[in-house]
Design a protein around this motif. Structure first.
Motif, mmCIF file in Angstrom:
data_model
loop_
_atom_site.group_PDB
_atom_site.id
_atom_site.type_symbol
_atom_site.label_atom_id
_atom_site.label_comp_id
_atom_site.label_asym_id
_atom_site.label_seq_id
_atom_site.Cartn_x
_atom_site.Cartn_y
_atom_site.Cartn_z
ATOM 1 N N UNK A 34 -2.897 0.551 9.388
ATOM 2 C CA UNK A 34 -2.361 -0.415 8.427
ATOM 3 C C UNK A 34 -1.101 -1.081 8.961
ATOM 4 N N UNK A 35 -0.265 -0.297 9.637
ATOM 5 C CA UNK A 35 0.951 -0.876 10.222
ATOM 6 C C UNK A 35 0.611 -1.859 11.341
ATOM 7 N N UNK A 36 -0.467 -1.570 12.079
ATOM 8 C CA UNK A 36 -0.896 -2.491 13.130
ATOM 9 C C UNK A 36 -1.290 -3.847 12.545
ATOM 10 N N UNK A 37 -1.772 -3.815 11.281
ATOM 11 C CA UNK A 37 -2.129 -5.052 10.582
ATOM 12 C C UNK A 37 -0.934 -5.660 9.866
ATOM 13 N N UNK A 38 0.267 -5.092 10.110
ATOM 14 C CA UNK A 38 1.525 -5.574 9.514
ATOM 15 C C UNK A 38 1.497 -5.545 7.983
ATOM 16 N N UNK A 39 0.901 -4.479 7.434
ATOM 17 C CA UNK A 39 0.857 -4.285 5.978
ATOM 18 C C UNK A 39 2.052 -3.424 5.570
ATOM 19 N N UNK A 40 2.892 -3.875 4.638
ATOM 20 C CA UNK A 40 4.038 -3.057 4.188
ATOM 21 C C UNK A 40 3.564 -1.774 3.511
ATOM 22 N N UNK A 58 0.847 -1.197 0.000
ATOM 23 C CA UNK A 58 0.000 0.000 0.000
ATOM 24 C C UNK A 58 0.876 1.239 0.000
ATOM 25 N N UNK A 59 0.499 2.228 -0.800
ATOM 26 C CA UNK A 59 1.154 3.539 -0.814
ATOM 27 C C UNK A 59 0.195 4.531 -0.166
ATOM 28 N N UNK A 60 0.666 5.240 0.852
ATOM 29 C CA UNK A 60 -0.146 6.256 1.534
ATOM 30 C C UNK A 60 0.432 7.624 1.193
#
Length: 588
Positions: free
Chosen positions: A425-431, A409-411
Protein backbone atom coordinates in the motif's frame (compact mmCIF):
# COMPACT_ATOMS: atom_id res chain seq x y z
CA UNK A 1 -33.20 32.43 48.19
CA UNK A 2 -32.67 29.14 49.99
CA UNK A 3 -32.63 27.30 46.66
CA UNK A 4 -30.11 29.75 45.22
CA UNK A 5 -27.92 29.44 48.31
CA UNK A 6 -28.07 25.64 48.14
CA UNK A 7 -27.12 25.69 44.45
CA UNK A 8 -24.29 28.12 45.17
CA UNK A 9 -22.92 25.87 47.93
CA UNK A 10 -23.16 22.87 45.63
CA UNK A 11 -21.29 24.61 42.81
CA UNK A 12 -18.66 25.97 45.19
CA UNK A 13 -18.16 22.51 46.71
CA UNK A 14 -17.81 20.97 43.25
CA UNK A 15 -15.29 23.65 42.27
CA UNK A 16 -13.19 23.03 45.41
CA UNK A 17 -13.21 19.22 45.04
CA UNK A 18 -12.52 19.15 41.32
CA UNK A 19 -9.93 21.92 41.58
CA UNK A 20 -8.06 20.18 44.40
CA UNK A 21 -8.21 16.86 42.55
CA UNK A 22 -6.98 18.46 39.32
CA UNK A 23 -3.98 20.10 40.98
CA UNK A 24 -2.93 17.10 43.09
CA UNK A 25 -3.40 14.50 40.34
CA UNK A 26 -1.39 16.67 37.93
CA UNK A 27 1.40 17.00 40.53
CA UNK A 28 1.44 13.28 41.31
CA UNK A 29 1.28 12.31 37.64
CA UNK A 30 4.13 14.72 36.91
CA UNK A 31 6.35 12.71 39.26
CA UNK A 32 5.11 9.37 37.92
CA UNK A 33 2.88 8.60 40.91
CA UNK A 34 -0.63 7.18 40.50
CA UNK A 35 -3.76 9.33 40.33
CA UNK A 36 -5.36 7.43 43.24
CA UNK A 37 -2.83 8.84 45.67
CA UNK A 38 -3.41 12.33 44.27
CA UNK A 39 -7.15 12.05 44.95
CA UNK A 40 -6.52 10.78 48.49
CA UNK A 41 -4.13 13.62 49.35
CA UNK A 42 -6.51 16.19 47.81
CA UNK A 43 -9.30 14.81 50.02
CA UNK A 44 -7.14 15.03 53.12
CA UNK A 45 -6.24 18.67 52.36
CA UNK A 46 -9.81 19.93 51.76
CA UNK A 47 -11.56 17.68 54.31
CA UNK A 48 -12.64 18.27 57.90
CA UNK A 49 -9.21 17.15 59.21
CA UNK A 50 -7.35 19.43 56.77
CA UNK A 51 -8.31 22.98 55.75
CA UNK A 52 -12.00 22.21 56.46
CA UNK A 53 -13.19 23.43 53.05
CA UNK A 54 -15.62 20.48 52.69
CA UNK A 55 -17.48 18.97 55.63
CA UNK A 56 -20.04 16.40 54.36
CA UNK A 57 -17.57 13.64 53.47
CA UNK A 58 -20.04 10.86 54.41
CA UNK A 59 -22.63 12.07 51.89
CA UNK A 60 -20.00 12.38 49.18
CA UNK A 61 -18.72 8.88 49.96
CA UNK A 62 -22.22 7.41 49.76
CA UNK A 63 -22.91 9.08 46.40
CA UNK A 64 -19.50 8.25 44.93
CA UNK A 65 -19.89 4.53 45.71
CA UNK A 66 -21.74 4.48 42.39
CA UNK A 67 -18.20 4.54 40.97
CA UNK A 68 -17.53 1.16 42.62
CA UNK A 69 -20.80 -0.14 41.15
CA UNK A 70 -19.75 1.01 37.66
CA UNK A 71 -16.29 -0.51 38.14
CA UNK A 72 -17.83 -3.91 38.85
CA UNK A 73 -20.08 -3.51 35.81
CA UNK A 74 -16.99 -3.00 33.63
CA UNK A 75 -15.32 -6.00 35.32
CA UNK A 76 -18.38 -8.06 34.35
CA UNK A 77 -18.08 -6.87 30.75
CA UNK A 78 -14.55 -8.32 30.64
CA UNK A 79 -15.79 -11.81 31.50
CA UNK A 80 -16.66 -13.04 28.02
CA UNK A 81 -16.57 -16.88 27.98
CA UNK A 82 -13.67 -17.02 25.46
CA UNK A 83 -11.45 -14.86 27.66
CA UNK A 84 -12.47 -16.72 30.79
CA UNK A 85 -11.50 -20.00 29.16
CA UNK A 86 -8.11 -18.68 28.07
CA UNK A 87 -7.26 -17.16 31.47
CA UNK A 88 -9.19 -19.61 33.66
CA UNK A 89 -6.10 -21.15 35.26
CA UNK A 90 -4.60 -17.75 36.05
CA UNK A 91 -7.91 -16.26 37.29
CA UNK A 92 -9.26 -19.14 39.35
CA UNK A 93 -5.94 -20.76 40.23
CA UNK A 94 -3.38 -18.00 40.69
CA UNK A 95 -5.97 -15.33 41.59
CA UNK A 96 -7.82 -17.42 44.17
CA UNK A 97 -4.55 -18.64 45.73
CA UNK A 98 -3.32 -15.06 46.08
CA UNK A 99 -6.49 -13.79 47.79
CA UNK A 100 -6.72 -16.78 50.15
CA UNK A 101 -3.03 -17.01 51.12
CA UNK A 102 -2.49 -13.25 51.48
CA UNK A 103 -5.77 -12.84 53.38
CA UNK A 104 -4.98 -15.63 55.85
CA UNK A 105 -1.37 -14.49 56.32
CA UNK A 106 -2.35 -10.87 57.00
CA UNK A 107 -5.17 -11.96 59.32
CA UNK A 108 -2.72 -14.08 61.35
CA UNK A 109 -0.17 -11.24 61.40
CA UNK A 110 -2.78 -8.81 62.78
CA UNK A 111 -3.91 -11.34 65.37
CA UNK A 112 -0.31 -11.92 66.48
CA UNK A 113 0.77 -8.28 66.68
CA UNK A 114 -2.34 -6.38 67.84
CA UNK A 115 -5.11 -6.59 70.41
CA UNK A 116 -7.93 -6.79 67.86
CA UNK A 117 -10.59 -9.44 68.30
CA UNK A 118 -10.86 -12.45 65.98
CA UNK A 119 -13.74 -10.89 64.01
CA UNK A 120 -11.96 -7.52 63.75
CA UNK A 121 -8.73 -9.19 62.57
CA UNK A 122 -10.67 -11.01 59.85
CA UNK A 123 -12.48 -7.80 58.81
CA UNK A 124 -9.13 -6.01 58.49
CA UNK A 125 -6.81 -8.78 57.28
CA UNK A 126 -8.88 -10.14 54.39
CA UNK A 127 -9.43 -6.74 52.67
CA UNK A 128 -5.68 -6.03 52.86
CA UNK A 129 -5.14 -9.01 50.53
CA UNK A 130 -6.66 -6.98 47.70
CA UNK A 131 -4.54 -4.76 45.43
CA UNK A 132 -5.43 -1.52 43.68
CA UNK A 133 -6.99 -2.19 40.27
CA UNK A 134 -7.42 1.56 39.79
CA UNK A 135 -3.69 2.11 40.35
CA UNK A 136 -2.05 -0.93 38.76
CA UNK A 137 -3.97 -1.31 35.48
CA UNK A 138 -3.34 2.24 34.20
CA UNK A 139 0.35 1.86 35.06
CA UNK A 140 0.55 -1.43 33.15
CA UNK A 141 -1.26 0.07 30.17
CA UNK A 142 0.89 3.19 30.01
CA UNK A 143 4.10 1.13 30.18
CA UNK A 144 2.88 -1.25 27.47
CA UNK A 145 3.15 -4.32 29.72
CA UNK A 146 -0.51 -5.26 30.06
CA UNK A 147 -0.32 -7.78 27.21
CA UNK A 148 2.95 -9.40 28.28
CA UNK A 149 2.74 -12.81 30.01
CA UNK A 150 3.30 -11.37 33.50
CA UNK A 151 0.95 -8.48 32.71
CA UNK A 152 -1.84 -10.91 31.86
CA UNK A 153 -1.23 -12.85 35.07
CA UNK A 154 -1.35 -9.61 37.08
CA UNK A 155 -4.61 -8.71 35.33
CA UNK A 156 -6.02 -12.17 36.15
CA UNK A 157 -5.20 -11.71 39.85
CA UNK A 158 -6.80 -8.25 39.86
CA UNK A 159 -9.87 -9.67 38.13
CA UNK A 160 -10.31 -12.38 40.76
CA UNK A 161 -9.76 -9.82 43.51
CA UNK A 162 -12.60 -7.73 42.07
CA UNK A 163 -14.81 -10.82 41.97
CA UNK A 164 -13.91 -11.66 45.57
CA UNK A 165 -15.53 -8.43 46.82
CA UNK A 166 -18.90 -10.18 46.93
CA UNK A 167 -17.82 -13.11 49.18
CA UNK A 168 -15.79 -10.73 51.38
CA UNK A 169 -18.86 -8.53 51.87
CA UNK A 170 -20.79 -11.69 52.72
CA UNK A 171 -18.19 -12.70 55.34
CA UNK A 172 -18.40 -9.27 56.98
CA UNK A 173 -22.21 -9.47 56.97
CA UNK A 174 -22.06 -12.92 58.57
CA UNK A 175 -19.76 -11.64 61.35
CA UNK A 176 -21.87 -8.50 61.89
CA UNK A 177 -22.79 -7.51 65.45
CA UNK A 178 -25.16 -4.78 64.26
CA UNK A 179 -28.84 -5.28 65.15
CA UNK A 180 -31.14 -5.99 62.20
CA UNK A 181 -33.32 -3.08 61.18
CA UNK A 182 -37.07 -3.65 61.60
CA UNK A 183 -38.31 -7.11 60.68
CA UNK A 184 -35.23 -8.09 58.72
CA UNK A 185 -35.80 -11.11 56.52
CA UNK A 186 -33.92 -14.33 57.18
CA UNK A 187 -30.71 -15.18 55.37
CA UNK A 188 -32.17 -18.17 53.52
CA UNK A 189 -35.04 -16.06 52.21
CA UNK A 190 -32.58 -13.43 50.99
CA UNK A 191 -30.59 -16.16 49.25
CA UNK A 192 -33.72 -17.46 47.48
CA UNK A 193 -34.67 -13.97 46.40
CA UNK A 194 -31.13 -13.46 45.18
CA UNK A 195 -31.16 -16.59 43.02
CA UNK A 196 -34.52 -15.60 41.52
CA UNK A 197 -33.26 -12.06 40.88
CA UNK A 198 -30.06 -13.30 39.19
CA UNK A 199 -32.10 -15.60 36.94
CA UNK A 200 -34.42 -12.72 36.10
CA UNK A 201 -31.54 -10.40 35.28
CA UNK A 202 -29.93 -12.97 32.97
CA UNK A 203 -33.25 -13.49 31.18
CA UNK A 204 -33.79 -9.73 30.90
CA UNK A 205 -30.34 -9.30 29.44
CA UNK A 206 -30.90 -11.97 26.79
CA UNK A 207 -34.48 -11.22 25.78
CA UNK A 208 -34.82 -7.49 26.47
CA UNK A 209 -31.47 -5.72 26.64
CA UNK A 210 -29.69 -7.50 23.78
CA UNK A 211 -32.53 -6.82 21.27
CA UNK A 212 -32.71 -3.22 22.54
CA UNK A 213 -28.99 -2.71 21.87
CA UNK A 214 -29.42 -4.05 18.32
CA UNK A 215 -32.13 -1.46 17.72
CA UNK A 216 -29.89 1.27 19.14
CA UNK A 217 -27.03 0.04 16.94
CA UNK A 218 -29.18 0.44 13.82
CA UNK A 219 -30.21 3.94 14.90
CA UNK A 220 -26.50 4.75 15.48
CA UNK A 221 -27.16 7.23 18.31
CA UNK A 222 -24.14 6.91 20.62
CA UNK A 223 -25.89 8.73 23.49
CA UNK A 224 -28.47 5.94 23.59
CA UNK A 225 -25.72 3.41 24.34
CA UNK A 226 -24.80 5.45 27.42
CA UNK A 227 -28.46 5.58 28.51
CA UNK A 228 -28.96 1.85 27.90
CA UNK A 229 -25.79 0.95 29.82
CA UNK A 230 -26.73 3.13 32.79
CA UNK A 231 -30.29 1.73 32.76
CA UNK A 232 -28.86 -1.81 32.96
CA UNK A 233 -26.45 -0.90 35.77
CA UNK A 234 -28.88 1.15 37.87
CA UNK A 235 -31.76 -1.29 37.41
CA UNK A 236 -29.70 -4.36 38.35
CA UNK A 237 -28.06 -2.61 41.31
CA UNK A 238 -31.40 -1.27 42.58
CA UNK A 239 -32.99 -4.73 42.37
CA UNK A 240 -30.21 -6.30 44.44
CA UNK A 241 -30.35 -3.48 46.97
CA UNK A 242 -34.13 -3.90 47.27
CA UNK A 243 -33.85 -7.58 48.23
CA UNK A 244 -31.03 -6.90 50.71
CA UNK A 245 -27.97 -7.86 48.66
CA UNK A 246 -25.04 -5.75 47.48
CA UNK A 247 -25.84 -3.33 44.61
CA UNK A 248 -22.35 -4.10 43.30
CA UNK A 249 -23.45 -7.73 42.72
CA UNK A 250 -26.30 -6.51 40.54
CA UNK A 251 -23.97 -4.31 38.49
CA UNK A 252 -21.53 -7.18 38.08
CA UNK A 253 -24.30 -9.47 36.79
CA UNK A 254 -25.41 -6.73 34.38
CA UNK A 255 -21.88 -6.65 32.99
CA UNK A 256 -21.63 -10.44 32.68
CA UNK A 257 -24.96 -10.70 30.84
CA UNK A 258 -23.63 -8.18 28.28
CA UNK A 259 -20.13 -9.70 28.02
CA UNK A 260 -21.02 -11.52 24.77
CA UNK A 261 -22.82 -8.54 23.26
CA UNK A 262 -21.31 -7.21 20.03
CA UNK A 263 -21.71 -3.76 21.63
CA UNK A 264 -19.64 -4.62 24.73
CA UNK A 265 -16.68 -2.44 23.76
CA UNK A 266 -18.97 0.47 22.90
CA UNK A 267 -20.70 0.20 26.29
CA UNK A 268 -17.38 -0.02 28.12
CA UNK A 269 -16.02 3.05 26.34
CA UNK A 270 -19.20 5.04 27.07
CA UNK A 271 -19.54 4.06 30.75
CA UNK A 272 -15.85 4.30 31.65
CA UNK A 273 -15.73 8.15 31.94
CA UNK A 274 -18.56 8.05 34.52
CA UNK A 275 -16.72 5.30 36.40
CA UNK A 276 -13.45 7.26 36.39
CA UNK A 277 -15.06 10.49 37.64
CA UNK A 278 -17.08 8.84 40.39
CA UNK A 279 -14.12 6.74 41.54
CA UNK A 280 -12.16 9.98 41.78
CA UNK A 281 -14.86 11.40 44.06
CA UNK A 282 -14.76 8.16 46.05
CA UNK A 283 -11.04 8.53 46.74
CA UNK A 284 -11.54 12.21 47.56
CA UNK A 285 -14.19 11.26 50.15
CA UNK A 286 -11.94 8.55 51.61
CA UNK A 287 -9.16 11.11 52.00
CA UNK A 288 -11.59 13.51 53.71
CA UNK A 289 -12.63 10.84 56.20
CA UNK A 290 -9.09 9.89 57.25
CA UNK A 291 -8.66 11.02 60.86
CA UNK A 292 -5.31 12.82 60.82
CA UNK A 293 -5.14 12.89 64.62
CA UNK A 294 -5.20 9.09 64.66
CA UNK A 295 -2.61 9.01 61.87
CA UNK A 296 -0.25 11.44 63.63
CA UNK A 297 -0.53 9.57 66.92
CA UNK A 298 0.28 6.25 65.24
CA UNK A 299 2.76 7.23 62.53
CA UNK A 300 5.27 4.54 63.46
CA UNK A 301 2.65 1.80 63.47
CA UNK A 302 1.21 2.93 60.11
CA UNK A 303 4.59 3.03 58.36
CA UNK A 304 5.64 -0.31 59.86
CA UNK A 305 2.31 -1.95 59.00
CA UNK A 306 2.45 -0.62 55.43
CA UNK A 307 5.92 -2.02 54.87
CA UNK A 308 4.91 -5.34 56.47
CA UNK A 309 1.88 -5.46 54.14
CA UNK A 310 4.05 -4.82 51.08
CA UNK A 311 6.68 -7.37 52.15
CA UNK A 312 4.15 -10.15 52.89
CA UNK A 313 2.36 -9.67 49.57
CA UNK A 314 5.58 -9.54 47.54
CA UNK A 315 6.79 -12.78 49.15
CA UNK A 316 3.51 -14.66 48.66
CA UNK A 317 2.81 -13.43 45.10
CA UNK A 318 6.42 -14.15 44.08
CA UNK A 319 6.12 -17.69 45.45
CA UNK A 320 2.80 -18.24 43.68
CA UNK A 321 4.24 -16.89 40.43
CA UNK A 322 7.05 -19.43 40.58
CA UNK A 323 4.57 -22.18 41.47
CA UNK A 324 2.50 -21.32 38.40
CA UNK A 325 5.48 -21.57 36.06
CA UNK A 326 6.77 -17.99 35.87
CA UNK A 327 10.46 -17.17 35.66
CA UNK A 328 12.10 -15.55 38.69
CA UNK A 329 12.31 -11.97 37.40
CA UNK A 330 8.74 -11.66 36.09
CA UNK A 331 7.38 -13.32 39.26
CA UNK A 332 9.26 -10.82 41.44
CA UNK A 333 8.08 -7.92 39.26
CA UNK A 334 4.47 -9.11 39.57
CA UNK A 335 4.82 -9.30 43.35
CA UNK A 336 6.02 -5.69 43.44
CA UNK A 337 3.20 -4.50 41.18
CA UNK A 338 0.47 -6.02 43.36
CA UNK A 339 2.03 -5.40 46.78
CA UNK A 340 -0.11 -2.40 47.80
CA UNK A 341 -3.49 -2.35 49.50
CA UNK A 342 -6.46 -1.61 47.26
CA UNK A 343 -9.36 0.80 46.97
CA UNK A 344 -11.86 -1.90 47.90
CA UNK A 345 -10.18 -2.06 51.30
CA UNK A 346 -11.77 1.31 52.10
CA UNK A 347 -15.18 -0.04 51.06
CA UNK A 348 -14.81 -3.17 53.21
CA UNK A 349 -13.54 -1.19 56.21
CA UNK A 350 -16.61 1.04 55.93
CA UNK A 351 -18.83 -2.06 55.87
CA UNK A 352 -16.96 -3.46 58.89
CA UNK A 353 -17.68 -0.21 60.73
CA UNK A 354 -21.40 -0.50 59.96
CA UNK A 355 -21.29 -4.11 61.17
CA UNK A 356 -19.75 -2.90 64.50
CA UNK A 357 -16.69 -5.11 63.92
CA UNK A 358 -14.14 -2.27 64.08
CA UNK A 359 -14.09 1.25 65.47
CA UNK A 360 -13.84 4.32 63.19
CA UNK A 361 -10.31 4.90 64.53
CA UNK A 362 -9.25 1.45 63.30
CA UNK A 363 -10.77 2.18 59.90
CA UNK A 364 -8.76 5.44 59.69
CA UNK A 365 -5.63 3.66 60.91
CA UNK A 366 -5.69 0.90 58.31
CA UNK A 367 -6.99 3.27 55.65
CA UNK A 368 -3.75 5.17 56.22
CA UNK A 369 -1.81 1.88 55.96
CA UNK A 370 -3.35 1.29 52.52
CA UNK A 371 -2.57 4.87 51.50
CA UNK A 372 1.11 4.54 52.48
CA UNK A 373 1.36 1.18 50.69
CA UNK A 374 -0.07 2.81 47.54
CA UNK A 375 2.61 5.49 47.79
CA UNK A 376 5.30 2.79 47.52
CA UNK A 377 3.94 1.38 44.24
CA UNK A 378 5.38 3.93 41.77
CA UNK A 379 8.84 3.44 43.26
CA UNK A 380 8.46 -0.34 43.21
CA UNK A 381 7.33 -0.05 39.57
CA UNK A 382 10.62 1.64 38.72
CA UNK A 383 12.46 -1.18 40.44
CA UNK A 384 10.20 -3.82 38.85
CA UNK A 385 11.23 -2.74 35.35
CA UNK A 386 14.67 -4.17 36.11
CA UNK A 387 13.01 -7.52 36.80
CA UNK A 388 10.53 -7.40 33.93
CA UNK A 389 9.94 -9.54 30.88
CA UNK A 390 13.50 -9.45 29.62
CA UNK A 391 13.17 -9.55 25.87
CA UNK A 392 9.64 -8.21 25.93
CA UNK A 393 10.56 -4.88 27.45
CA UNK A 394 10.15 -2.13 24.95
CA UNK A 395 11.55 1.33 24.50
CA UNK A 396 8.84 2.18 21.98
CA UNK A 397 6.75 5.29 22.33
CA UNK A 398 3.27 3.78 22.70
CA UNK A 399 1.13 6.48 21.14
CA UNK A 400 -2.64 6.37 21.04
CA UNK A 401 -4.13 6.16 17.50
CA UNK A 402 -6.02 9.38 18.30
CA UNK A 403 -2.69 11.13 17.61
CA UNK A 404 -2.43 9.73 14.08
CA UNK A 405 -2.97 11.85 10.99
CA UNK A 406 -6.16 10.88 9.19
CA UNK A 407 -5.35 8.22 6.58
CA UNK A 408 -7.15 6.47 3.73
CA UNK A 409 -6.47 2.99 5.10
CA UNK A 410 -6.03 1.62 8.63
CA UNK A 411 -3.93 -1.56 8.89
CA UNK A 412 -4.41 -3.50 12.14
CA UNK A 413 -1.56 -5.88 12.96
CA UNK A 414 2.06 -5.38 11.94
CA UNK A 415 3.46 -8.90 12.01
CA UNK A 416 4.90 -10.54 8.89
CA UNK A 417 1.49 -10.54 7.14
CA UNK A 418 0.64 -6.95 8.03
CA UNK A 419 4.09 -5.70 7.06
CA UNK A 420 3.72 -7.11 3.54
CA UNK A 421 0.26 -5.59 3.13
CA UNK A 422 1.53 -2.23 4.40
CA UNK A 423 4.56 -2.22 2.09
CA UNK A 424 2.39 -2.79 -0.99
CA UNK A 425 0.00 0.00 0.00
CA UNK A 426 2.86 2.37 0.77
CA UNK A 427 4.38 1.57 -2.63
CA UNK A 428 1.11 2.85 -4.10
CA UNK A 429 1.54 6.04 -2.00
CA UNK A 430 -1.63 5.35 0.02
CA UNK A 431 -1.68 7.17 3.41
CA UNK A 432 -1.77 4.56 6.22
CA UNK A 433 -2.40 4.40 9.95
CA UNK A 434 -0.65 1.33 11.40
CA UNK A 435 -1.88 -0.22 14.67
CA UNK A 436 -0.50 -3.12 16.73
CA UNK A 437 -1.11 -4.36 20.27
CA UNK A 438 2.38 -5.82 20.85
CA UNK A 439 4.87 -3.28 22.26
CA UNK A 440 7.87 -5.30 21.08
CA UNK A 441 6.52 -5.23 17.51
CA UNK A 442 6.10 -1.45 17.72
CA UNK A 443 9.68 -1.19 19.01
CA UNK A 444 11.03 -3.09 15.99
CA UNK A 445 9.16 -0.83 13.56
CA UNK A 446 10.44 2.26 15.38
CA UNK A 447 14.02 1.07 14.82
CA UNK A 448 13.29 1.10 11.06
CA UNK A 449 11.73 4.57 11.24
CA UNK A 450 8.10 3.43 10.88
CA UNK A 451 5.37 4.79 13.15
CA UNK A 452 2.98 2.20 14.60
CA UNK A 453 0.29 3.18 17.10
CA UNK A 454 -0.54 1.07 20.14
CA UNK A 455 -3.89 -0.55 20.90
CA UNK A 456 -6.42 -3.30 20.24
CA UNK A 457 -7.50 -2.48 16.68
CA UNK A 458 -10.62 -4.64 16.93
CA UNK A 459 -12.19 -2.24 19.44
CA UNK A 460 -14.73 0.16 17.98
CA UNK A 461 -13.78 3.01 20.33
CA UNK A 462 -10.09 2.75 19.37
CA UNK A 463 -10.90 2.58 15.64
CA UNK A 464 -13.10 5.65 16.03
CA UNK A 465 -10.18 7.50 17.66
CA UNK A 466 -8.01 6.44 14.72
CA UNK A 467 -10.48 8.02 12.26
CA UNK A 468 -12.11 4.84 10.93
CA UNK A 469 -15.34 6.70 10.17
CA UNK A 470 -13.48 8.74 7.52
CA UNK A 471 -11.19 5.96 6.21
CA UNK A 472 -11.76 4.18 2.88
CA UNK A 473 -10.75 0.78 4.26
CA UNK A 474 -9.66 -1.13 7.36
CA UNK A 475 -7.48 -4.21 6.85
CA UNK A 476 -7.22 -6.68 9.76
CA UNK A 477 -3.88 -8.47 9.43
CA UNK A 478 -3.46 -9.79 12.99
CA UNK A 479 -3.07 -13.48 13.82
CA UNK A 480 -6.28 -13.81 15.83
CA UNK A 481 -8.37 -16.97 15.62
CA UNK A 482 -10.76 -15.41 18.17
CA UNK A 483 -11.75 -12.59 15.77
CA UNK A 484 -15.33 -13.73 15.26
CA UNK A 485 -18.56 -12.59 13.64
CA UNK A 486 -19.84 -10.62 16.64
CA UNK A 487 -16.85 -8.29 16.79
CA UNK A 488 -16.72 -8.02 12.99
CA UNK A 489 -20.44 -7.22 12.76
CA UNK A 490 -20.09 -4.51 15.42
CA UNK A 491 -17.31 -2.85 13.41
CA UNK A 492 -19.26 -3.10 10.15
CA UNK A 493 -22.32 -1.52 11.77
CA UNK A 494 -20.25 1.23 13.40
CA UNK A 495 -18.47 2.22 10.15
CA UNK A 496 -20.91 1.40 7.34
CA UNK A 497 -19.09 3.56 4.76
CA UNK A 498 -15.69 1.92 5.36
CA UNK A 499 -14.70 -1.26 3.50
CA UNK A 500 -13.34 -4.06 5.71
CA UNK A 501 -10.79 -6.72 4.75
CA UNK A 502 -9.47 -9.51 6.97
CA UNK A 503 -6.72 -12.09 7.21
CA UNK A 504 -8.27 -15.35 8.46
CA UNK A 505 -6.56 -18.33 10.03
CA UNK A 506 -8.32 -21.11 8.15
CA UNK A 507 -11.51 -22.00 6.28
CA UNK A 508 -13.44 -22.39 9.56
CA UNK A 509 -12.82 -18.76 10.48
CA UNK A 510 -13.58 -17.69 6.92
CA UNK A 511 -16.93 -19.49 7.02
CA UNK A 512 -17.74 -17.97 10.43
CA UNK A 513 -17.06 -14.44 9.14
CA UNK A 514 -18.90 -14.90 5.85
CA UNK A 515 -21.99 -12.74 5.56
CA UNK A 516 -21.19 -10.16 8.28
CA UNK A 517 -20.22 -7.48 5.76
CA UNK A 518 -16.45 -7.94 5.30
CA UNK A 519 -15.59 -7.10 1.69
CA UNK A 520 -12.60 -9.41 1.30
CA UNK A 521 -10.96 -12.22 3.28
CA UNK A 522 -7.83 -14.26 2.61
CA UNK A 523 -6.59 -17.37 4.39
CA UNK A 524 -3.10 -16.63 5.64
CA UNK A 525 -1.27 -19.60 4.05
CA UNK A 526 -3.47 -20.21 1.00
CA UNK A 527 -1.61 -18.24 -1.67
CA UNK A 528 1.87 -19.01 -0.36
CA UNK A 529 1.12 -22.76 -0.37
CA UNK A 530 -0.13 -22.60 -3.97
CA UNK A 531 2.95 -20.67 -5.10
CA UNK A 532 5.31 -23.08 -3.35
CA UNK A 533 3.61 -26.11 -4.97
CA UNK A 534 3.85 -24.43 -8.40
CA UNK A 535 7.55 -23.64 -7.82
CA UNK A 536 8.16 -27.31 -7.05
CA UNK A 537 6.30 -28.42 -10.22
CA UNK A 538 8.29 -25.98 -12.34
CA UNK A 539 11.55 -27.28 -10.81
CA UNK A 540 10.76 -30.91 -11.70
CA UNK A 541 9.86 -29.97 -15.31
CA UNK A 542 6.07 -30.38 -15.21
CA UNK A 543 4.52 -28.86 -18.31
CA UNK A 544 3.59 -25.19 -17.85
CA UNK A 545 0.11 -25.65 -19.31
CA UNK A 546 -0.59 -28.53 -16.89
CA UNK A 547 0.57 -26.40 -13.94
CA UNK A 548 -1.81 -23.59 -14.95
CA UNK A 549 -4.63 -26.09 -15.46
CA UNK A 550 -4.03 -27.66 -12.03
CA UNK A 551 -3.89 -24.21 -10.41
CA UNK A 552 -7.21 -23.18 -11.98
CA UNK A 553 -8.96 -26.46 -11.15
CA UNK A 554 -7.73 -26.49 -7.54
CA UNK A 555 -8.97 -22.94 -6.96
CA UNK A 556 -12.36 -23.75 -8.48
CA UNK A 557 -12.74 -26.93 -6.42
CA UNK A 558 -11.73 -25.10 -3.24
CA UNK A 559 -14.28 -22.38 -3.98
CA UNK A 560 -16.99 -24.99 -4.57
CA UNK A 561 -16.06 -26.78 -1.33
CA UNK A 562 -16.31 -23.53 0.63
CA UNK A 563 -19.74 -22.86 -0.82
CA UNK A 564 -20.89 -26.40 0.08
CA UNK A 565 -19.55 -26.05 3.62
CA UNK A 566 -21.30 -22.70 4.11
CA UNK A 567 -24.58 -24.04 2.73
CA UNK A 568 -24.37 -27.00 5.14
CA UNK A 569 -23.96 -24.73 8.17
CA UNK A 570 -20.23 -25.28 8.60
CA UNK A 571 -19.95 -29.06 8.05
CA UNK A 572 -16.27 -29.56 7.17
CA UNK A 573 -17.03 -32.83 5.33
CA UNK A 574 -19.42 -31.12 2.91
CA UNK A 575 -17.95 -31.11 -0.60
CA UNK A 576 -15.27 -33.55 0.46
CA UNK A 577 -15.54 -35.39 -2.84
CA UNK A 578 -13.95 -32.35 -4.49
CA UNK A 579 -10.63 -32.94 -2.72
CA UNK A 580 -7.84 -34.46 -4.81
CA UNK A 581 -6.57 -37.89 -3.78
CA UNK A 582 -9.39 -38.64 -1.31
CA UNK A 583 -11.77 -41.60 -1.48
CA UNK A 584 -14.61 -39.70 0.15
CA UNK A 585 -16.96 -42.68 -0.09
CA UNK A 586 -15.19 -44.10 3.00
CA UNK A 587 -16.26 -41.02 5.00
CA UNK A 588 -19.98 -41.30 4.15
Amino acid sequence: METETHMGDLLLGGFIMLGAALVMVLVFRRFGIGAVLGYLIAGILIGPHGFQLISNAEAILEFSEIGIILLLFIVGLELAPARLMRLRQAIFGLGMSQVVLCGISLFLLIMATTNFTLAASIAIGLPLALSSTAQVLPMLQSSGRLNTPSGEKAFSILLFQDLSIIPLLTIIAALSRAPQEGDGQSGWLTAIYGIIAIGGLIAAGKYLLQPLLKVIGRIAERELFIVAGLVAVCGSAALMDFIGLSPALGAFIAGVMLANSPYRHELEADIDPFRSLLLGFFFLAVGMMLDLDVVVENTGFIVGAAFALVAVKIAIIFGLGKLFGMDTNPALAMGMLLSQGGEFGFVLFAEAEKAILIEPEASSLFGAVITVSMATTPFLMLLARRFGEGGSRTSANLDDPANADRASVIVVGQGRFGQTVSQLLLAAKIPLTLIDIKPEQIDIHEQFGAKVFYGDGTRVDLLRRAGAQAADAIIFCMDDKEFGPERAREIVQSFPETKLFARVYDRRQLIALKGVGIVGMKRELFESAIHLAKQAMYAIDIDDSLIDEVDEEFRQRDCDRLEAQMNSGGDMFAGGELRFGTDFSKKT
